[in-house]
Design a protein around this motif. Structure first.
Motif, PDB file in Angstrom:
ATOM      1  N   ALA A 176       9.329   5.802   4.747  1.00  0.00           N
ATOM      2  CA  ALA A 176       9.620   6.716   5.854  1.00  0.00           C
ATOM      3  C   ALA A 176       8.897   6.311   7.124  1.00  0.00           C
ATOM      4  O   ALA A 176       9.302   6.689   8.226  1.00  0.00           O
ATOM      5  N   GLY A 177       7.834   5.532   6.976  1.00  0.00           N
ATOM      6  CA  GLY A 177       7.062   5.109   8.134  1.00  0.00           C
ATOM      7  C   GLY A 177       6.005   6.133   8.508  1.00  0.00           C
ATOM      8  O   GLY A 177       6.082   7.300   8.121  1.00  0.00           O
ATOM      9  N   THR A 178       5.021   5.696   9.245  1.00  0.00           N
ATOM     10  CA  THR A 178       3.927   6.580   9.639  1.00  0.00           C
ATOM     11  C   THR A 178       3.353   6.147  10.978  1.00  0.00           C
ATOM     12  O   THR A 178       3.404   4.965  11.335  1.00  0.00           O
ATOM     13  N   GLU A 179       2.817   7.122  11.695  1.00  0.00           N
ATOM     14  CA  GLU A 179       2.105   6.842  12.933  1.00  0.00           C
ATOM     15  C   GLU A 179       0.608   6.755  12.687  1.00  0.00           C
ATOM     16  O   GLU A 179      -0.174   6.578  13.629  1.00  0.00           O
ATOM     17  N   ALA A 180       0.187   6.879  11.446  1.00  0.00           N
ATOM     18  CA  ALA A 180      -1.227   6.818  11.118  1.00  0.00           C
ATOM     19  C   ALA A 180      -1.769   5.413  11.314  1.00  0.00           C
ATOM     20  O   ALA A 180      -1.026   4.428  11.183  1.00  0.00           O
ATOM     21  N   PRO A 181      -3.061   5.274  11.594  1.00  0.00           N
ATOM     22  CA  PRO A 181      -3.660   3.946  11.723  1.00  0.00           C
ATOM     23  C   PRO A 181      -3.536   3.151  10.435  1.00  0.00           C
ATOM     24  O   PRO A 181      -3.482   3.711   9.334  1.00  0.00           O
ATOM     25  N   ALA A 182      -3.530   1.835  10.571  1.00  0.00           N
ATOM     26  CA  ALA A 182      -3.380   0.959   9.408  1.00  0.00           C
ATOM     27  C   ALA A 182      -4.469   1.194   8.383  1.00  0.00           C
ATOM     28  O   ALA A 182      -4.211   1.137   7.169  1.00  0.00           O
ATOM     29  N   LEU A 183      -5.693   1.458   8.825  1.00  0.00           N
ATOM     30  CA  LEU A 183      -6.785   1.683   7.884  1.00  0.00           C
ATOM     31  C   LEU A 183      -6.486   2.853   6.968  1.00  0.00           C
ATOM     32  O   LEU A 183      -6.746   2.786   5.755  1.00  0.00           O
ATOM     33  N   VAL A 184      -5.937   3.925   7.504  1.00  0.00           N
ATOM     34  CA  VAL A 184      -5.635   5.114   6.700  1.00  0.00           C
ATOM     35  C   VAL A 184      -4.563   4.787   5.665  1.00  0.00           C
ATOM     36  O   VAL A 184      -4.695   5.115   4.480  1.00  0.00           O
ATOM     37  N   THR A 185      -3.500   4.133   6.089  1.00  0.00           N
ATOM     38  CA  THR A 185      -2.429   3.769   5.156  1.00  0.00           C
ATOM     39  C   THR A 185      -2.940   2.844   4.065  1.00  0.00           C
ATOM     40  O   THR A 185      -2.660   3.033   2.877  1.00  0.00           O
ATOM     41  N   ALA A 186      -3.706   1.834   4.453  1.00  0.00           N
ATOM     42  CA  ALA A 186      -4.232   0.877   3.475  1.00  0.00           C
ATOM     43  C   ALA A 186      -5.159   1.562   2.476  1.00  0.00           C
ATOM     44  O   ALA A 186      -5.113   1.278   1.273  1.00  0.00           O
ATOM     45  N   ALA A 187      -5.990   2.472   2.962  1.00  0.00           N
ATOM     46  CA  ALA A 187      -6.919   3.171   2.077  1.00  0.00           C
ATOM     47  C   ALA A 187      -6.182   4.059   1.089  1.00  0.00           C
ATOM     48  O   ALA A 187      -6.555   4.147  -0.088  1.00  0.00           O
ATOM     49  N   VAL A 188      -5.136   4.724   1.537  1.00  0.00           N
ATOM     50  CA  VAL A 188      -4.365   5.580   0.636  1.00  0.00           C
ATOM     51  C   VAL A 188      -3.640   4.744  -0.416  1.00  0.00           C
ATOM     52  O   VAL A 188      -3.643   5.085  -1.604  1.00  0.00           O
ATOM     53  N   VAL A 189      -3.019   3.654  -0.013  1.00  0.00           N
ATOM     54  CA  VAL A 189      -2.341   2.781  -0.981  1.00  0.00           C
ATOM     55  C   VAL A 189      -3.346   2.268  -2.016  1.00  0.00           C
ATOM     56  O   VAL A 189      -3.102   2.327  -3.226  1.00  0.00           O
ATOM     57  N   HIS A 190      -4.466   1.785  -1.544  1.00  0.00           N
ATOM     58  CA  HIS A 190      -5.518   1.261  -2.414  1.00  0.00           C
ATOM     59  C   HIS A 190      -6.017   2.347  -3.367  1.00  0.00           C
ATOM     60  O   HIS A 190      -6.076   2.160  -4.590  1.00  0.00           O
ATOM     61  N   GLY A 191      -6.368   3.505  -2.813  1.00  0.00           N
ATOM     62  CA  GLY A 191      -6.904   4.582  -3.634  1.00  0.00           C
ATOM     63  C   GLY A 191      -5.911   5.131  -4.631  1.00  0.00           C
ATOM     64  O   GLY A 191      -6.259   5.424  -5.786  1.00  0.00           O
ATOM     65  N   GLU A 192      -4.671   5.253  -4.212  1.00  0.00           N
ATOM     66  CA  GLU A 192      -3.655   5.792  -5.112  1.00  0.00           C
ATOM     67  C   GLU A 192      -3.424   4.861  -6.300  1.00  0.00           C
ATOM     68  O   GLU A 192      -3.316   5.312  -7.444  1.00  0.00           O
ATOM     69  N   GLY A 217       0.423  -6.535   7.265  1.00  0.00           N
ATOM     70  CA  GLY A 217       1.761  -6.152   7.689  1.00  0.00           C
ATOM     71  C   GLY A 217       1.781  -5.142   8.812  1.00  0.00           C
ATOM     72  O   GLY A 217       2.741  -5.076   9.586  1.00  0.00           O
ATOM     73  N   SER A 218       0.724  -4.349   8.933  1.00  0.00           N
ATOM     74  CA  SER A 218       0.646  -3.343   9.991  1.00  0.00           C
ATOM     75  C   SER A 218       0.384  -3.950  11.350  1.00  0.00           C
ATOM     76  O   SER A 218       0.563  -3.295  12.380  1.00  0.00           O
ATOM     77  N   GLY A 219      -0.072  -5.198  11.371  1.00  0.00           N
ATOM     78  CA  GLY A 219      -0.439  -5.830  12.626  1.00  0.00           C
ATOM     79  C   GLY A 219      -1.914  -5.709  12.954  1.00  0.00           C
ATOM     80  O   GLY A 219      -2.373  -6.298  13.932  1.00  0.00           O
ATOM     81  N   LEU A 220      -2.682  -4.962  12.160  1.00  0.00           N
ATOM     82  CA  LEU A 220      -4.114  -4.876  12.410  1.00  0.00           C
ATOM     83  C   LEU A 220      -4.778  -6.239  12.207  1.00  0.00           C
ATOM     84  O   LEU A 220      -5.623  -6.658  12.991  1.00  0.00           O
ATOM     85  N   ASP A 221      -4.364  -6.942  11.154  1.00  0.00           N
ATOM     86  CA  ASP A 221      -4.962  -8.232  10.805  1.00  0.00           C
ATOM     87  C   ASP A 221      -3.853  -9.228  10.474  1.00  0.00           C
ATOM     88  O   ASP A 221      -3.717  -9.687   9.346  1.00  0.00           O
ATOM     89  N   PRO A 222      -3.033  -9.590  11.465  1.00  0.00           N
ATOM     90  CA  PRO A 222      -1.825 -10.373  11.178  1.00  0.00           C
ATOM     91  C   PRO A 222      -2.090 -11.756  10.609  1.00  0.00           C
ATOM     92  O   PRO A 222      -1.240 -12.309   9.900  1.00  0.00           O
ATOM     93  N   LYS A 223      -3.252 -12.344  10.904  1.00  0.00           N
ATOM     94  CA  LYS A 223      -3.568 -13.673  10.376  1.00  0.00           C
ATOM     95  C   LYS A 223      -4.368 -13.596   9.076  1.00  0.00           C
ATOM     96  O   LYS A 223      -4.773 -14.639   8.537  1.00  0.00           O
ATOM     97  N   SER A 224      -4.591 -12.397   8.573  1.00  0.00           N
ATOM     98  CA  SER A 224      -5.296 -12.188   7.309  1.00  0.00           C
ATOM     99  C   SER A 224      -6.665 -12.868   7.306  1.00  0.00           C
ATOM    100  O   SER A 224      -6.993 -13.648   6.418  1.00  0.00           O
ATOM    101  N   ILE A 225      -7.468 -12.534   8.318  1.00  0.00           N
ATOM    102  CA  ILE A 225      -8.793 -13.139   8.431  1.00  0.00           C
ATOM    103  C   ILE A 225      -9.918 -12.123   8.231  1.00  0.00           C
ATOM    104  O   ILE A 225     -11.092 -12.468   8.408  1.00  0.00           O
ATOM    105  N   CYS A 226      -9.578 -10.907   7.851  1.00  0.00           N
ATOM    106  CA  CYS A 226     -10.591  -9.860   7.699  1.00  0.00           C
ATOM    107  C   CYS A 226     -10.566  -9.339   6.261  1.00  0.00           C
ATOM    108  O   CYS A 226     -10.030  -8.257   5.984  1.00  0.00           O
ATOM    109  N   PRO A 227     -11.102 -10.095   5.309  1.00  0.00           N
ATOM    110  CA  PRO A 227     -10.951  -9.769   3.888  1.00  0.00           C
ATOM    111  C   PRO A 227     -11.750  -8.541   3.460  1.00  0.00           C
ATOM    112  O   PRO A 227     -12.965  -8.619   3.223  1.00  0.00           O
ATOM    113  N   ALA A 228     -11.065  -7.420   3.329  1.00  0.00           N
ATOM    114  CA  ALA A 228     -11.744  -6.196   2.894  1.00  0.00           C
ATOM    115  C   ALA A 228     -12.365  -6.365   1.516  1.00  0.00           C
ATOM    116  O   ALA A 228     -13.378  -5.727   1.198  1.00  0.00           O
ATOM    117  N   GLU A 229     -11.779  -7.232   0.689  1.00  0.00           N
ATOM    118  CA  GLU A 229     -12.312  -7.440  -0.662  1.00  0.00           C
ATOM    119  C   GLU A 229     -13.759  -7.919  -0.622  1.00  0.00           C
ATOM    120  O   GLU A 229     -14.569  -7.574  -1.493  1.00  0.00           O
TER     121      GLU A 229
END
Length: 285
Positions: A176-192, A217-229
């Motif tokens: 459905a899409g969201t206007e929420a920040p990428a961090l919020v979406t990523a955290a919910v996906v991860h936590g769920e 994919g959200s555009g926050l880290d398009p080059k995948s250089i910020c490894p949250a892991e």
């Protein structure tokens, strides 16, 4: 969803146009989002990124995979991961190999994620399991009575029907899409995904790979250089498990604490890649 549909937390997707926006307004979340954005912008502005971003991306992938494997019980030194070529089919080598395969695969699945998150999750589990298609549990959510091999996550295990319903709800919300920040979406996906543990194995590895997909994919880290892991591993398994308990509680405070924990993990990933940029710059001088 634990952070969206339980207790006093916001209403489920059917009752809200954008439930993730509601989570973004929880106390402290805006500060986490702003801090992450500033950190990401700083590392993307590093002079080395103009010339050698591919090297930074490759190094971030390796370090992220090492961090994810560490959280799943295979805490190897970075150079050991870098040099190893045979990862075996069981034990710690298998875990490290799975983390490396997932990191490599994640970047290929961004367009599919936008169309079918559940299809991507199934693919991630297949990749993590090493393509063992002969095992009927690989690449699909677990059925009633099937065991889960996830010893480092000790929370109560939801039943198969609840897993199916919540996965469907998560997918519909993402589509459905969201206007929420990428961090919020990523955290919910991860936590769920951690809360549900929908697969027979490798759920932590898959959850962290999905978080990476959302951040990229959200555009926050398009080059995948910020490894949250990297950050999740540095913060430690005890803090990771405690923050997850907050998410599963469904309370506003618990969900906000989980989002903040994920934000701190991204910031530590930013710090790691900033150090990589500095090292590359010194080497080029």
């Amino acid at each position: 969803m634990a952070g969206i549909s339980r207790g006093t937390s916001p209403a489920p997707p059917e009752a809200s146009d954008d439930p993730l926006v509601t989570l973004a307004s929880l106390p402290g979340v805006t500060d986490s989002v702003d801090s992450v954005r500033k950190g990401v912008d700083r590392v993307y502005g590093h002079r080395i990124m103009r010339r050698r971003s591919n090297e930074v991306t490759s190094e971030a992938a390796l370090r992220g995979a090492r961090g994810s494997a560490a959280l799943s019980g295979a805490d190897w030194a970075l150079e050991g991961v870098r040099r190893r070529t045979d990862f075996g089919v069981e034990g710690e080598p298998r875990t490290v190999g799975a983390a490396l395969r997932l990191t490599a695969e994640s970047g290929q699945l961004l367009s599919v994620w936008r169309q079918s998150p559940l299809r991507v999750l199934a693919r991630l589990h297949l990749v993590a399991a090493g393509g063992e298609s002969a095992d009927e549990t690989v690449g699909r959510p677990r059925l009633a009575g099937e065991p889960v091999d996830e010893p480092l996550i000790e929370l109560a295990l939801p039943g198969a029907d609840e897993v199916a319903g919540r996965l469907d709800g998560l997918s519909r919300m993402l589509l459905a899409g969201t206007e929420a920040p990428a961090l919020v979406t990523a955290a919910v996906v991860h936590g769920e995904l951690l809360a549900l543990r929908p697969f027979a194995s490798c759920n932590g590895l898959v959850a962290r790979a999905a978080e990476r997909i959302v951040l990229v994919g959200s555009g926050l880290d398009p080059k995948s250089i910020c490894p949250a892991e990297v950050g999740h591993a540095e913060l430690g398994r005890a803090a990771y498990a405690a923050a997850l308990e907050g998410y599963v509680s469904g309370t506003p405070e618990g969900v906000a604490a989980w989002i903040a924990h994920c934000g701190r993990a991204v910031e530590l990933g930013v710090r790691e890649s900033t150090a990589v940029c500095e090292a590359l710059q010194r080497g080029a001088a």
